[in-house]
Design a protein around this motif. Structure first.
Motif, PDB file in Angstrom:
ATOM      1  N   TYR A   1       0.769  -1.257  -0.094  1.00  0.00           N
ATOM      2  CA  TYR A   1       0.071  -0.169   0.130  1.00  0.00           C
ATOM      3  C   TYR A   1       0.785   1.492  -0.112  1.00  0.00           C
ATOM      4  O   TYR A   1       1.233   2.198  -1.179  1.00  0.00           O
ATOM      5  CB  TYR A   1      -0.616  -0.025   1.407  1.00  0.00           C
ATOM      6  N   LEU A   2       1.736   1.620   0.598  1.00  0.00           N
ATOM      7  CA  LEU A   2       2.381   1.792   1.159  1.00  0.00           C
ATOM      8  C   LEU A   2       3.333   2.460   0.007  1.00  0.00           C
ATOM      9  O   LEU A   2       3.240   3.396  -0.713  1.00  0.00           O
ATOM     10  CB  LEU A   2       3.857   2.241   2.377  1.00  0.00           C
ATOM     11  N   LEU A   3       3.931   1.417  -1.111  1.00  0.00           N
ATOM     12  CA  LEU A   3       5.265   1.626  -1.945  1.00  0.00           C
ATOM     13  C   LEU A   3       4.025   2.190  -3.485  1.00  0.00           C
ATOM     14  O   LEU A   3       5.259   3.350  -4.044  1.00  0.00           O
ATOM     15  CB  LEU A   3       5.665   0.418  -2.260  1.00  0.00           C
ATOM     16  N   THR A   4       3.031   1.833  -3.497  1.00  0.00           N
ATOM     17  CA  THR A   4       1.921   2.234  -4.537  1.00  0.00           C
ATOM     18  C   THR A   4       1.205   3.460  -4.430  1.00  0.00           C
ATOM     19  O   THR A   4       0.702   4.820  -5.241  1.00  0.00           O
ATOM     20  CB  THR A   4       0.903   0.949  -4.964  1.00  0.00           C
ATOM     21  N   LYS A   5       1.019   3.886  -3.379  1.00  0.00           N
ATOM     22  CA  LYS A   5      -0.042   5.337  -2.793  1.00  0.00           C
ATOM     23  C   LYS A   5       1.484   6.398  -3.042  1.00  0.00           C
ATOM     24  O   LYS A   5       0.160   7.493  -2.668  1.00  0.00           O
ATOM     25  CB  LYS A   5      -1.152   4.664  -1.919  1.00  0.00           C
ATOM     26  N   GLN A   6       2.534   6.144  -1.854  1.00  0.00           N
ATOM     27  CA  GLN A   6       2.911   7.505  -1.517  1.00  0.00           C
ATOM     28  C   GLN A   6       4.575   7.287  -2.338  1.00  0.00           C
ATOM     29  O   GLN A   6       4.991   6.297  -3.406  1.00  0.00           O
ATOM     30  CB  GLN A   6       3.726   7.242   0.061  1.00  0.00           C
ATOM     31  N   ALA A   7       5.068   8.511  -2.322  1.00  0.00           N
ATOM     32  CA  ALA A   7       6.520   8.840  -2.724  1.00  0.00           C
ATOM     33  C   ALA A   7       7.207   8.214  -2.081  1.00  0.00           C
ATOM     34  O   ALA A   7       7.322   8.773  -0.629  1.00  0.00           O
ATOM     35  CB  ALA A   7       6.270   9.434  -3.654  1.00  0.00           C
ATOM     36  N   PHE A   8       8.488   7.464  -2.019  1.00  0.00           N
ATOM     37  CA  PHE A   8       9.339   7.033  -2.044  1.00  0.00           C
ATOM     38  C   PHE A   8      10.471   6.602  -3.088  1.00  0.00           C
ATOM     39  O   PHE A   8      10.632   6.642  -4.125  1.00  0.00           O
ATOM     40  CB  PHE A   8       9.416   5.493  -1.798  1.00  0.00           C
ATOM     41  N   ASP A   9      11.585   6.951  -2.439  1.00  0.00           N
ATOM     42  CA  ASP A   9      13.311   6.900  -3.669  1.00  0.00           C
ATOM     43  C   ASP A   9      13.291   5.216  -4.155  1.00  0.00           C
ATOM     44  O   ASP A   9      13.679   5.147  -5.212  1.00  0.00           O
ATOM     45  CB  ASP A   9      13.935   7.935  -3.283  1.00  0.00           C
ATOM     46  N   VAL A  10      13.266   4.258  -3.236  1.00  0.00           N
ATOM     47  CA  VAL A  10      13.559   3.349  -2.829  1.00  0.00           C
ATOM     48  C   VAL A  10      13.132   2.485  -2.000  1.00  0.00           C
ATOM     49  O   VAL A  10      12.437   2.516  -0.510  1.00  0.00           O
ATOM     50  CB  VAL A  10      15.476   2.693  -2.558  1.00  0.00           C
ATOM     51  N   GLY A  11      12.854   0.994  -1.852  1.00  0.00           N
ATOM     52  CA  GLY A  11      11.711  -0.327  -0.970  1.00  0.00           C
ATOM     53  C   GLY A  11      12.738  -1.062  -1.304  1.00  0.00           C
ATOM     54  O   GLY A  11      13.771  -1.329  -1.664  1.00  0.00           O
ATOM     55  N   ILE A  12      12.650  -1.672   0.450  1.00  0.00           N
ATOM     56  CA  ILE A  12      14.193  -2.224   0.762  1.00  0.00           C
ATOM     57  C   ILE A  12      12.802  -3.884   1.308  1.00  0.00           C
ATOM     58  O   ILE A  12      12.730  -3.405   2.215  1.00  0.00           O
ATOM     59  CB  ILE A  12      15.043  -2.023   1.745  1.00  0.00           C
ATOM     60  N   ILE A  13      12.825  -4.950   0.463  1.00  0.00           N
ATOM     61  CA  ILE A  13      12.019  -5.559   1.204  1.00  0.00           C
ATOM     62  C   ILE A  13      12.391  -7.236   1.183  1.00  0.00           C
ATOM     63  O   ILE A  13      13.023  -7.390   0.691  1.00  0.00           O
ATOM     64  CB  ILE A  13      10.794  -5.530  -0.006  1.00  0.00           C
ATOM     65  N   ASP A  14      11.673  -7.274   2.343  1.00  0.00           N
ATOM     66  CA  ASP A  14      12.697  -9.076   3.507  1.00  0.00           C
ATOM     67  C   ASP A  14      10.932  -9.650   2.202  1.00  0.00           C
ATOM     68  O   ASP A  14      10.104  -9.739   2.149  1.00  0.00           O
ATOM     69  CB  ASP A  14      12.258  -8.766   4.464  1.00  0.00           C
TER      70      ASP A  14
ATOM     71  N   LEU B   1      15.318  -3.162  -3.356  1.00  0.00           N
ATOM     72  CA  LEU B   1      15.803  -3.924  -3.565  1.00  0.00           C
ATOM     73  C   LEU B   1      15.801  -5.876  -1.888  1.00  0.00           C
ATOM     74  O   LEU B   1      14.610  -4.984  -1.038  1.00  0.00           O
ATOM     75  CB  LEU B   1      16.836  -3.816  -2.283  1.00  0.00           C
ATOM     76  N   ILE B   2      15.898  -5.986  -2.565  1.00  0.00           N
ATOM     77  CA  ILE B   2      15.323  -7.480  -1.720  1.00  0.00           C
ATOM     78  C   ILE B   2      16.400  -8.503  -0.152  1.00  0.00           C
ATOM     79  O   ILE B   2      17.187  -7.806  -1.104  1.00  0.00           O
ATOM     80  CB  ILE B   2      15.176  -9.331  -2.540  1.00  0.00           C
ATOM     81  N   LEU B   3      15.524  -8.514   0.982  1.00  0.00           N
ATOM     82  CA  LEU B   3      17.177  -8.888   1.403  1.00  0.00           C
ATOM     83  C   LEU B   3      15.842 -10.315   2.112  1.00  0.00           C
ATOM     84  O   LEU B   3      14.348 -10.567   2.012  1.00  0.00           O
ATOM     85  CB  LEU B   3      16.254  -8.151   3.184  1.00  0.00           C
ATOM     86  N   THR B   4      16.826 -11.067   2.355  1.00  0.00           N
ATOM     87  CA  THR B   4      15.814 -12.684   2.431  1.00  0.00           C
ATOM     88  C   THR B   4      17.233 -13.689   3.253  1.00  0.00           C
ATOM     89  O   THR B   4      18.605 -12.889   2.630  1.00  0.00           O
ATOM     90  CB  THR B   4      15.453 -13.698   1.480  1.00  0.00           C
ATOM     91  N   ALA B   5      16.673 -14.892   3.280  1.00  0.00           N
ATOM     92  CA  ALA B   5      17.860 -15.496   4.907  1.00  0.00           C
ATOM     93  C   ALA B   5      17.821 -16.677   3.401  1.00  0.00           C
ATOM     94  O   ALA B   5      18.823 -17.376   3.912  1.00  0.00           O
ATOM     95  CB  ALA B   5      16.538 -16.100   5.637  1.00  0.00           C
ATOM     96  N   LEU B   6      17.546 -16.874   1.684  1.00  0.00           N
ATOM     97  CA  LEU B   6      17.328 -17.426   1.600  1.00  0.00           C
ATOM     98  C   LEU B   6      18.426 -17.551   0.010  1.00  0.00           C
ATOM     99  O   LEU B   6      18.622 -16.545  -0.381  1.00  0.00           O
ATOM    100  CB  LEU B   6      16.019 -17.741   0.807  1.00  0.00           C
ATOM    101  N   ASP B   7      19.360 -17.904   0.218  1.00  0.00           N
ATOM    102  CA  ASP B   7      20.531 -17.772  -0.474  1.00  0.00           C
ATOM    103  C   ASP B   7      20.615 -19.172  -1.718  1.00  0.00           C
ATOM    104  O   ASP B   7      21.784 -18.816  -2.220  1.00  0.00           O
ATOM    105  CB  ASP B   7      21.868 -17.228  -0.029  1.00  0.00           C
ATOM    106  N   GLY B   8      19.896 -19.333  -2.402  1.00  0.00           N
ATOM    107  CA  GLY B   8      20.168 -20.567  -3.148  1.00  0.00           C
ATOM    108  C   GLY B   8      20.441 -19.733  -4.176  1.00  0.00           C
ATOM    109  O   GLY B   8      19.043 -19.200  -4.604  1.00  0.00           O
ATOM    110  N   LEU B   9      20.281 -20.365  -5.366  1.00  0.00           N
ATOM    111  CA  LEU B   9      20.273 -19.412  -7.111  1.00  0.00           C
ATOM    112  C   LEU B   9      19.067 -19.310  -7.381  1.00  0.00           C
ATOM    113  O   LEU B   9      18.904 -18.579  -8.090  1.00  0.00           O
ATOM    114  CB  LEU B   9      20.953 -20.229  -7.595  1.00  0.00           C
ATOM    115  N   HIS B  10      18.124 -20.767  -7.576  1.00  0.00           N
ATOM    116  CA  HIS B  10      16.632 -20.482  -7.432  1.00  0.00           C
ATOM    117  C   HIS B  10      16.429 -19.250  -6.738  1.00  0.00           C
ATOM    118  O   HIS B  10      14.790 -18.557  -7.486  1.00  0.00           O
ATOM    119  CB  HIS B  10      16.033 -21.765  -7.642  1.00  0.00           C
ATOM    120  N   ASN B  11      16.536 -18.802  -5.863  1.00  0.00           N
ATOM    121  CA  ASN B  11      15.765 -18.143  -5.183  1.00  0.00           C
ATOM    122  C   ASN B  11      16.582 -16.661  -5.542  1.00  0.00           C
ATOM    123  O   ASN B  11      15.000 -15.446  -5.727  1.00  0.00           O
ATOM    124  CB  ASN B  11      16.092 -18.021  -3.467  1.00  0.00           C
ATOM    125  N   ARG B  12      17.831 -16.056  -5.708  1.00  0.00           N
ATOM    126  CA  ARG B  12      18.206 -15.140  -5.805  1.00  0.00           C
ATOM    127  C   ARG B  12      17.404 -15.041  -7.239  1.00  0.00           C
ATOM    128  O   ARG B  12      17.205 -13.881  -7.672  1.00  0.00           O
ATOM    129  CB  ARG B  12      19.497 -15.142  -6.351  1.00  0.00           C
TER     130      ARG B  12
END
Length: 231
Positions: free
Chosen positions: A38-51, A76-87
């Motif tokens: 909601y926030l990213l689509t309705k408000q103005a941001f310069d970057v989104g950092i998303i888990d 930019l995505i943050l995650t604990a999943l580091d497999g190739l298919h996840n990336r």
């Protein structure tokens, strides 16, 4: 710069928010995917950092939905999943970068600033005329209507298969292109007698021809190829 941090781990969100503020960002925190979307689509941001592992709506879905509404917003995505298919899944969903946990904050800040630079650089490029089908990435100018490719204004000679390969990579440049997709495109649209049959040969040739353009072709082992800009 205004950043949206979507992270449901309250301790990590607080630490990252504090560091981002110290780095000069104005930070809004969302603890679930529905709020982040909601926030990213309705408000103005310069970057989104998303888990990725967000409750209610997962991070990949958030990225896909936000990308559909705001195609130019750095994500930019943050995650604990580091497999190739996840990336690969993260990049195909529309993320500009992918950082696995645990990480040091200086790396996160550097990656954020890198995607911001790329976004600002793309925005600064002159738009193609409305009646042409031209694409500009880095120093590469690709004009489908004129069937012309240039790097820094200098023409690039491409064989029919190289042309179609580059066209496919550019048109799907946030996605991994599989060998099967390339083979299918070649079989239906290109006949190039007397040329090499190996896809790897064409990839190698095209990489050499793209040198100095700021654009490269990355091999994603077991999956295919991905066009990426080079800082």
């Amino acid at each position: 710069m205004r950043a949206l941090l979507a992270e449901d781990d309250a301790i990590l969100a607080d630490a990252l928010g504090t560091n981002l503020k110290s780095a000069g960002f104005e930070v809004e925190v969302a603890d679930n995917g529905a709020v982040a979307e909601y926030l990213l689509t309705k408000q103005a941001f310069d970057v989104g950092i998303i888990d990725i592992g967000l409750p209610l709506v997962d991070g990949l879905t958030v990225v896909q939905r936000v990308r559909a509404v705001k195609p130019g917003l750095p994500l930019l995505i943050l995650t604990a999943l580091d497999g190739l298919h996840n990336r690969v899944a993260g990049l195909n969903a529309g993320a500009d970068d992918y950082l696995t946990k645990p990480f040091d904050f200086p790396e996160l800040e550097a990656r954020i600033r890198a995607v911001l630079r790329r976004s600002q650089g793309a925005a600064a490029q002159p738009a193609a005329p409305a009646d042409t089908d031209a694409v500009s990435v880095g120093q590469l100018q690709f004009d489908r209507d004129a069937r012309r490719a240039t790097i820094a204004g200098q023409p690039v000679e491409l064989s029919p298969r190289e042309w179609l390969l580059l066209d496919l990579l550019l048109s799907q440049r946030r996605k991994v292109i599989t060998k099967e997709q390339i083979a299918q495109a070649w079989s239906t649209e290109v006949s190039e007698s007397g040329g090499p049959s190996s896809l790897e040969v064409y990839i190698h040739r095209l990489r050499r021809k793209l040198e100095g353009s700021g654009v490269g072709i990355r091999t994603v082992r077991g999956l295919g190829y991905l066009l990426e800009t080079q800082d």
